[in-house]
Write a protein that holds these residues in place. Sequence first.
Motif, PDB file in Angstrom:
ATOM      1  N   LEU A 146      71.685  26.689 -93.235  1.00 32.44           N
ATOM      2  CA  LEU A 146      72.963  26.061 -92.901  1.00 32.44           C
ATOM      3  C   LEU A 146      73.872  27.054 -92.185  1.00 32.44           C
ATOM      4  O   LEU A 146      74.577  26.702 -91.234  1.00 32.44           O
ATOM      5  N   LEU A 147      73.857  28.312 -92.620  1.00 28.22           N
ATOM      6  CA  LEU A 147      74.684  29.328 -91.966  1.00 28.22           C
ATOM      7  C   LEU A 147      74.224  29.548 -90.528  1.00 28.22           C
ATOM      8  O   LEU A 147      75.048  29.682 -89.609  1.00 28.22           O
ATOM      9  N   ILE A 148      72.912  29.563 -90.309  1.00 24.83           N
ATOM     10  CA  ILE A 148      72.383  29.729 -88.953  1.00 24.83           C
ATOM     11  C   ILE A 148      72.765  28.547 -88.079  1.00 24.83           C
ATOM     12  O   ILE A 148      73.153  28.707 -86.913  1.00 24.83           O
ATOM     13  N   GLU A 149      72.682  27.330 -88.618  1.00 29.45           N
ATOM     14  CA  GLU A 149      73.072  26.140 -87.866  1.00 29.45           C
ATOM     15  C   GLU A 149      74.540  26.192 -87.462  1.00 29.45           C
ATOM     16  O   GLU A 149      74.911  25.774 -86.361  1.00 29.45           O
ATOM     17  N   THR A 150      75.357  26.714 -88.367  1.00 31.87           N
ATOM     18  CA  THR A 150      76.794  26.797 -88.083  1.00 31.87           C
ATOM     19  C   THR A 150      77.070  27.774 -86.952  1.00 31.87           C
ATOM     20  O   THR A 150      77.918  27.534 -86.090  1.00 31.87           O
ATOM     21  N   GLY A 151      76.359  28.891 -86.944  1.00 30.96           N
ATOM     22  CA  GLY A 151      76.501  29.875 -85.879  1.00 30.96           C
ATOM     23  C   GLY A 151      77.561  30.930 -86.180  1.00 30.96           C
ATOM     24  O   GLY A 151      78.624  30.614 -86.717  1.00 30.96           O
ATOM     25  N   GLY A 152      77.239  32.168 -85.842  1.00 27.89           N
ATOM     26  CA  GLY A 152      78.201  33.259 -85.963  1.00 27.89           C
ATOM     27  C   GLY A 152      78.594  33.601 -87.375  1.00 27.89           C
ATOM     28  O   GLY A 152      79.699  34.107 -87.614  1.00 27.89           O
ATOM     29  N   GLY A 153      77.722  33.361 -88.333  1.00 27.83           N
ATOM     30  CA  GLY A 153      78.085  33.542 -89.730  1.00 27.83           C
ATOM     31  C   GLY A 153      78.072  34.980 -90.203  1.00 27.83           C
ATOM     32  O   GLY A 153      77.637  35.903 -89.511  1.00 27.83           O
ATOM     33  N   LEU A 154      78.565  35.158 -91.428  1.00 28.75           N
ATOM     34  CA  LEU A 154      78.627  36.467 -92.081  1.00 28.75           C
ATOM     35  C   LEU A 154      77.947  36.382 -93.434  1.00 28.75           C
ATOM     36  O   LEU A 154      78.226  35.469 -94.216  1.00 28.75           O
ATOM     37  N   VAL A 155      77.057  37.334 -93.719  1.00 26.88           N
ATOM     38  CA  VAL A 155      76.400  37.445 -95.018  1.00 26.88           C
ATOM     39  C   VAL A 155      76.721  38.810 -95.599  1.00 26.88           C
ATOM     40  O   VAL A 155      76.513  39.840 -94.936  1.00 26.88           O
ATOM     41  N   VAL A 156      77.232  38.823 -96.825  1.00 25.90           N
ATOM     42  CA  VAL A 156      77.595  40.075 -97.483  1.00 25.90           C
ATOM     43  C   VAL A 156      76.862  40.178 -98.808  1.00 25.90           C
ATOM     44  O   VAL A 156      77.006  39.319 -99.684  1.00 25.90           O
ATOM     45  N   GLU A 157      76.067  41.228 -98.955  1.00 27.08           N
ATOM     46  CA  GLU A 157      75.393  41.539-100.208  1.00 27.08           C
ATOM     47  C   GLU A 157      76.269  42.535-100.978  1.00 27.08           C
ATOM     48  O   GLU A 157      76.577  43.615-100.460  1.00 27.08           O
ATOM     49  N   VAL A 158      76.654  42.168-102.194  1.00 25.14           N
ATOM     50  CA  VAL A 158      77.536  43.023-102.993  1.00 25.14           C
ATOM     51  C   VAL A 158      76.714  43.811-103.999  1.00 25.14           C
ATOM     52  O   VAL A 158      76.045  43.236-104.865  1.00 25.14           O
ATOM     53  N   GLY A 159      76.754  45.126-103.882  1.00 26.91           N
ATOM     54  CA  GLY A 159      75.991  45.995-104.774  1.00 26.91           C
ATOM     55  C   GLY A 159      76.873  46.956-105.534  1.00 26.91           C
ATOM     56  O   GLY A 159      78.071  46.735-105.710  1.00 26.91           O
ATOM     57  N   ASP A 160      76.274  48.049-105.958  1.00 23.35           N
ATOM     58  CA  ASP A 160      76.993  49.083-106.707  1.00 23.35           C
ATOM     59  C   ASP A 160      76.479  50.431-106.244  1.00 23.35           C
ATOM     60  O   ASP A 160      75.463  50.920-106.710  1.00 23.35           O
ATOM     61  N   GLY A 161      77.182  51.029-105.299  1.00 20.43           N
ATOM     62  CA  GLY A 161      76.770  52.304-104.737  1.00 20.43           C
ATOM     63  C   GLY A 161      76.021  52.136-103.437  1.00 20.43           C
ATOM     64  O   GLY A 161      75.355  51.126-103.202  1.00 20.43           O
ATOM     65  N   LYS A 162      76.134  53.140-102.585  1.00 21.37           N
ATOM     66  CA  LYS A 162      75.408  53.126-101.326  1.00 21.37           C
ATOM     67  C   LYS A 162      73.979  53.611-101.541  1.00 21.37           C
ATOM     68  O   LYS A 162      73.621  54.086-102.617  1.00 21.37           O
ATOM     69  N   ALA A 163      73.164  53.488-100.508  1.00 18.78           N
ATOM     70  CA  ALA A 163      71.778  53.940-100.603  1.00 18.78           C
ATOM     71  C   ALA A 163      71.752  55.449-100.834  1.00 18.78           C
ATOM     72  O   ALA A 163      72.554  56.198-100.278  1.00 18.78           O
ATOM     73  N   GLY A 164      70.806  55.891-101.671  1.00 17.51           N
ATOM     74  CA  GLY A 164      70.629  57.309-101.888  1.00 17.51           C
ATOM     75  C   GLY A 164      71.605  57.945-102.850  1.00 17.51           C
ATOM     76  O   GLY A 164      71.670  59.176-102.946  1.00 17.51           O
ATOM     77  N   VAL A 165      72.361  57.153-103.605  1.00 17.19           N
ATOM     78  CA  VAL A 165      73.263  57.739-104.590  1.00 17.19           C
ATOM     79  C   VAL A 165      72.438  58.307-105.741  1.00 17.19           C
ATOM     80  O   VAL A 165      71.261  57.978-105.902  1.00 17.19           O
ATOM     81  N   PRO A 166      73.013  59.182-106.574  1.00 18.55           N
ATOM     82  CA  PRO A 166      72.261  59.709-107.720  1.00 18.55           C
ATOM     83  C   PRO A 166      71.778  58.589-108.642  1.00 18.55           C
ATOM     84  O   PRO A 166      72.327  57.483-108.640  1.00 18.55           O
ATOM     85  N   PHE A 167      70.763  58.888-109.402  1.00 14.52           N
ATOM     86  CA  PHE A 167      70.183  57.927-110.338  1.00 14.52           C
ATOM     87  C   PHE A 167      71.266  57.280-111.187  1.00 14.52           C
ATOM     88  O   PHE A 167      72.124  57.951-111.750  1.00 14.52           O
ATOM     89  N   ARG A 168      71.215  55.956-111.293  1.00 14.88           N
ATOM     90  CA  ARG A 168      72.274  55.208-111.957  1.00 14.88           C
ATOM     91  C   ARG A 168      72.084  55.089-113.475  1.00 14.88           C
ATOM     92  O   ARG A 168      72.841  54.392-114.128  1.00 14.88           O
ATOM     93  N   GLY A 169      71.101  55.717-114.041  1.00 23.51           N
ATOM     94  CA  GLY A 169      70.992  55.785-115.498  1.00 23.51           C
ATOM     95  C   GLY A 169      69.936  54.934-116.144  1.00 23.51           C
ATOM     96  O   GLY A 169      69.466  55.254-117.226  1.00 23.51           O
ATOM     97  N   VAL A 170      69.559  53.822-115.512  1.00 26.04           N
ATOM     98  CA  VAL A 170      68.520  52.935-116.027  1.00 26.04           C
ATOM     99  C   VAL A 170      67.656  52.512-114.840  1.00 26.04           C
ATOM    100  O   VAL A 170      68.187  52.086-113.811  1.00 26.04           O
ATOM    101  N   VAL A 171      66.344  52.621-114.986  1.00 25.45           N
ATOM    102  CA  VAL A 171      65.448  52.361-113.866  1.00 25.45           C
ATOM    103  C   VAL A 171      65.654  50.975-113.277  1.00 25.45           C
ATOM    104  O   VAL A 171      65.767  50.808-112.058  1.00 25.45           O
ATOM    105  N   ALA A 172      65.685  49.945-114.111  1.00 26.49           N
ATOM    106  CA  ALA A 172      65.814  48.577-113.594  1.00 26.49           C
ATOM    107  C   ALA A 172      67.149  48.387-112.876  1.00 26.49           C
ATOM    108  O   ALA A 172      67.200  47.786-111.788  1.00 26.49           O
ATOM    109  N   TYR A 173      68.226  48.891-113.467  1.00 25.35           N
ATOM    110  CA  TYR A 173      69.544  48.776-112.842  1.00 25.35           C
ATOM    111  C   TYR A 173      69.551  49.517-111.505  1.00 25.35           C
ATOM    112  O   TYR A 173      70.034  49.007-110.491  1.00 25.35           O
ATOM    113  N   ASP A 174      69.015  50.725-111.504  1.00 24.80           N
ATOM    114  CA  ASP A 174      68.974  51.530-110.295  1.00 24.80           C
ATOM    115  C   ASP A 174      68.178  50.823-109.206  1.00 24.80           C
ATOM    116  O   ASP A 174      68.580  50.783-108.036  1.00 24.80           O
TER     117      ASP A 174
END
Length: 304
Positions: A146-174
């Motif tokens: 639907l977003l592609i059909e609309t055209g010019g859309g924006l997709v934002v993935e919300v995470g916690d920390g940028k790539a390559g940050v130190p280990f976050r404490g739990v393997v699955a969470y990290d």
Amino acid sequence: MNTTLPLDGKVALVAGATRGCGRAIAVELGALGATVYCSGRSTREQRSEMNRPETIEDTAELVDAAGGTGIPVRCDHGQEVEVAALVDRIRTEHGRLDILINDVWGGDPFTRWVKGVWEHPIEDTLRIVRNGIETHLITAHFALPLLIETGGGLVVEVGDGKAGVPFRGVVAYDHVKEAVVRLGFSLSAELRPYGATALSVTPGFLRSESMLDHFGVTEATWRDAADSHGGYFRYSETPHLLGRGIAALAADPDRARFAGQCLGSWDLMHTYGVSDVDGERPDWGVVDQEARLADAEDALPSVE
């Protein structure tokens, strides 16, 4: 419609809008005039496994109060049928989707912070992965056409920390949080030929509802307690700093220049000149970098 607002006429889906960043992003998109579908599992009739009081109905009302149109939809984003029905509803009611915010998490009840991966219950490890990654893939699968059909859309993935940050404490969470950053990059590559922009974002030290509860303070009293709690709490930010940055990004006609990147709330703050709800402009990027340098110096062998 108020045509003076930059997102007037735009339709957004904030997946995971019940609380935290999802709620704030929904509200700030509404403040710029957007119609926002606020999806999540916590309603006034039934709480999710997070077992917190915030609800999608509350979020939708806050969107209305900010000047937008909030539409609460109970949806478990781990269930394909429910996500498909949500997107069908958006198509039927508005015929377009301009903004997709993928903020689903729900892994807190399953995270054991002091356990190694071999000690962490395997059912909880897999549930973290399912809640934090599979939900995002399911939502993208059904919402992107639907977003592609609309055209010019924006997709934002919300995470916690940028790539390559130190280990976050739990393997699955990290693993989940690193994967979300990569997903913003991967979706960017797939969506670029269709004129849509995808990227990932991260807040700094977040003063969310659950974090305030953890520290035993409120938004009105947190500053008085910051020194007694120590650490980096004094450098924290509300979810609205990220929300305001994303809303400004959504209104930016030149946002494609950020495609595939991971932007911190502080990056958006500097780019768009936004401030937090208390008028402050906390730069977690600087604080985090200084902390890493200090840790690296402490780890150096003595030459004396």
